[in-house]
Design a protein around this motif. Sequence first.
Motif, mmCIF file in Angstrom:
data_model
loop_
_atom_site.group_PDB
_atom_site.id
_atom_site.type_symbol
_atom_site.label_atom_id
_atom_site.label_comp_id
_atom_site.label_asym_id
_atom_site.label_seq_id
_atom_site.Cartn_x
_atom_site.Cartn_y
_atom_site.Cartn_z
ATOM 1 N N PRO A 147 0.849 -1.201 0.000
ATOM 2 C CA PRO A 147 0.000 0.000 0.000
ATOM 3 C C PRO A 147 0.884 1.251 0.000
ATOM 4 O O PRO A 147 1.837 1.336 0.774
ATOM 5 N N PRO A 148 0.573 2.219 -0.861
ATOM 6 C CA PRO A 148 1.404 3.420 -0.928
ATOM 7 C C PRO A 148 1.254 4.313 0.302
ATOM 8 O O PRO A 148 2.159 5.096 0.597
ATOM 9 N N THR A 149 0.126 4.183 0.995
ATOM 10 C CA THR A 149 -0.114 5.020 2.184
ATOM 11 C C THR A 149 -0.792 4.178 3.273
ATOM 12 O O THR A 149 -1.370 3.125 2.985
ATOM 13 N N GLU A 150 -0.746 4.707 4.487
ATOM 14 C CA GLU A 150 -1.437 4.039 5.598
ATOM 15 C C GLU A 150 -2.954 4.024 5.370
ATOM 16 O O GLU A 150 -3.633 3.103 5.799
ATOM 17 N N ASP A 151 -3.463 5.048 4.701
ATOM 18 C CA ASP A 151 -4.902 5.077 4.408
ATOM 19 C C ASP A 151 -5.311 3.888 3.551
ATOM 20 O O ASP A 151 -6.387 3.303 3.746
ATOM 21 N N GLN A 189 -7.886 -13.557 -7.006
ATOM 22 C CA GLN A 189 -8.947 -12.556 -6.865
ATOM 23 C C GLN A 189 -10.336 -13.157 -7.014
ATOM 24 O O GLN A 189 -11.279 -12.700 -6.363
ATOM 25 N N ASN A 190 -10.450 -14.196 -7.823
ATOM 26 C CA ASN A 190 -11.731 -14.888 -7.913
ATOM 27 C C ASN A 190 -12.135 -15.452 -6.549
ATOM 28 O O ASN A 190 -13.295 -15.347 -6.134
ATOM 29 N N GLY A 191 -11.163 -16.017 -5.852
ATOM 30 C CA GLY A 191 -11.445 -16.545 -4.515
ATOM 31 C C GLY A 191 -11.818 -15.437 -3.533
ATOM 32 O O GLY A 191 -12.724 -15.590 -2.706
ATOM 33 N N TRP A 192 -11.120 -14.303 -3.647
ATOM 34 C CA TRP A 192 -11.482 -13.148 -2.802
ATOM 35 C C TRP A 192 -12.921 -12.711 -3.091
ATOM 36 O O TRP A 192 -13.669 -12.375 -2.176
ATOM 37 N N ASP A 193 -13.287 -12.720 -4.366
ATOM 38 C CA ASP A 193 -14.666 -12.343 -4.724
ATOM 39 C C ASP A 193 -15.667 -13.287 -4.075
ATOM 40 O O ASP A 193 -16.700 -12.857 -3.559
ATOM 41 N N SER A 225 -21.379 0.279 1.616
ATOM 42 C CA SER A 225 -19.998 0.707 1.358
ATOM 43 C C SER A 225 -19.068 -0.418 0.923
ATOM 44 O O SER A 225 -18.039 -0.165 0.287
ATOM 45 N N GLU A 226 -19.390 -1.651 1.254
ATOM 46 C CA GLU A 226 -18.426 -2.731 1.060
ATOM 47 C C GLU A 226 -18.013 -3.004 -0.392
ATOM 48 O O GLU A 226 -16.813 -3.199 -0.653
ATOM 49 N N PRO A 227 -18.947 -3.045 -1.350
ATOM 50 C CA PRO A 227 -18.498 -3.379 -2.706
ATOM 51 C C PRO A 227 -17.386 -2.447 -3.200
ATOM 52 O O PRO A 227 -16.354 -2.909 -3.711
ATOM 53 N N LYS A 228 -17.560 -1.146 -3.010
ATOM 54 C CA LYS A 228 -16.543 -0.209 -3.489
ATOM 55 C C LYS A 228 -15.244 -0.339 -2.680
ATOM 56 O O LYS A 228 -14.148 -0.353 -3.239
ATOM 57 N N ARG A 229 -15.389 -0.421 -1.357
ATOM 58 C CA ARG A 229 -14.188 -0.555 -0.528
ATOM 59 C C ARG A 229 -13.398 -1.804 -0.919
ATOM 60 O O ARG A 229 -12.183 -1.758 -1.111
ATOM 61 N N TYR A 230 -14.108 -2.893 -1.061
ATOM 62 C CA TYR A 230 -13.449 -4.151 -1.404
ATOM 63 C C TYR A 230 -12.713 -4.045 -2.748
ATOM 64 O O TYR A 230 -11.546 -4.427 -2.864
ATOM 65 N N ALA A 231 -13.406 -3.500 -3.758
ATOM 66 C CA ALA A 231 -12.795 -3.428 -5.101
ATOM 67 C C ALA A 231 -11.597 -2.482 -5.120
ATOM 68 O O ALA A 231 -10.598 -2.738 -5.794
ATOM 69 N N ALA A 232 -11.688 -1.384 -4.363
ATOM 70 C CA ALA A 232 -10.611 -0.387 -4.374
ATOM 71 C C ALA A 232 -9.389 -0.860 -3.589
ATOM 72 O O ALA A 232 -8.254 -0.543 -3.960
ATOM 73 N N TYR A 233 -9.606 -1.603 -2.544
ATOM 74 C CA TYR A 233 -8.501 -1.901 -1.617
ATOM 75 C C TYR A 233 -8.175 -3.389 -1.524
ATOM 76 O O TYR A 233 -7.191 -3.853 -2.086
ATOM 77 N N THR A 234 -8.988 -4.136 -0.796
ATOM 78 C CA THR A 234 -8.639 -5.540 -0.528
ATOM 79 C C THR A 234 -8.335 -6.301 -1.810
ATOM 80 O O THR A 234 -7.322 -7.000 -1.919
ATOM 81 N N ARG A 235 -9.206 -6.155 -2.806
ATOM 82 C CA ARG A 235 -9.063 -6.935 -4.035
ATOM 83 C C ARG A 235 -7.750 -6.628 -4.754
ATOM 84 O O ARG A 235 -7.158 -7.494 -5.393
ATOM 85 N N GLU A 236 -7.297 -5.400 -4.656
ATOM 86 C CA GLU A 236 -6.072 -5.001 -5.350
ATOM 87 C C GLU A 236 -4.808 -5.264 -4.553
ATOM 88 O O GLU A 236 -3.773 -5.599 -5.113
#
Length: 248
Positions: A147-151, A189-193, A225-236
């Motif tokens: 991750p580039p930042t703590e956020d 990522q399929n498994g994460w999905d 909020s989860e779909p966007k959060r997941y796609a932006a962060y965890t999934r990547e």
Amino acid sequence: MDIPRIFNITESAHRIHNPFTPEKLATLGAALRLETGTRVLDLGSGSGEMLCTWARDYRVIGTGIDMSQLYTEQAKLRAEELGVADQVKFIHGDATGYISDDKAGVAACLGATWIAGGVIGTIELLAQSLRPGGILLIGEPYWRQLPPTEDVARGCLANSISDFVMLPELLASFGHLGYDVIEMVLADQNGWDRYEAAKWLTMRRWLEANPDDEIAKDVRAKLTSEPKRYAAYTREYLGWGVFALMPR
Ligand code: SAH
């Protein structure tokens, strides 16, 4: 005694409470070349899918301990469904400090290493239940990309970047503890999905059935909020794998 209620809601329909698919679980069992009668200990066994399917496919025997009453009940039902109730036992309880009298050929903790304060403590705990020549299994996240930042780390629901390391460092860390990494199977990522997106339908249905529940507001906010959060962060950023270890 139980885990926070939110998990018993969001993961109530999961058979596997981690980013492994049934295929990955089977791949891991095959990779370990499990022999009939191998004793498997599973700390934080969830709904018991690993023990139950390995009992069916590889004729292992074993015990799982989990703090969720719901998941433990589901594990017992799954054992009956797969016809392996005489091979596997599921205990509802706290796995903290759990050491088995019958030493195991495989001692596992997949996605619950906080039980012993992290990876190092969990390896030390599991090792005390292992017979000579046995295999430890640790299921743990790592950074696919730093991750580039703590956020961004917090977006992945980590407390900080330092919670996890990259895969090469994670593998090297097992060596520093005196263990050979003798196999690994990594989620994708399929498994994460499958793990994350499956929570969304469960939340939606739970909200429809429990609109006045005291926790409904939280579940509503999460579903929004989860779909966007997941796609932006965890999934990547977040990877996950199971690492098979033998003491050197
Ligand atoms: N290994 C399972 C579950 C992983 S999820 C699977 O891969 O499907 C983490 C699990 O740890 C949950 O089932 C949760 O109920 C369990 N857990 C959390 N704290 C625990 C504790 N102190 N003792 C036993 N189980 C615990």
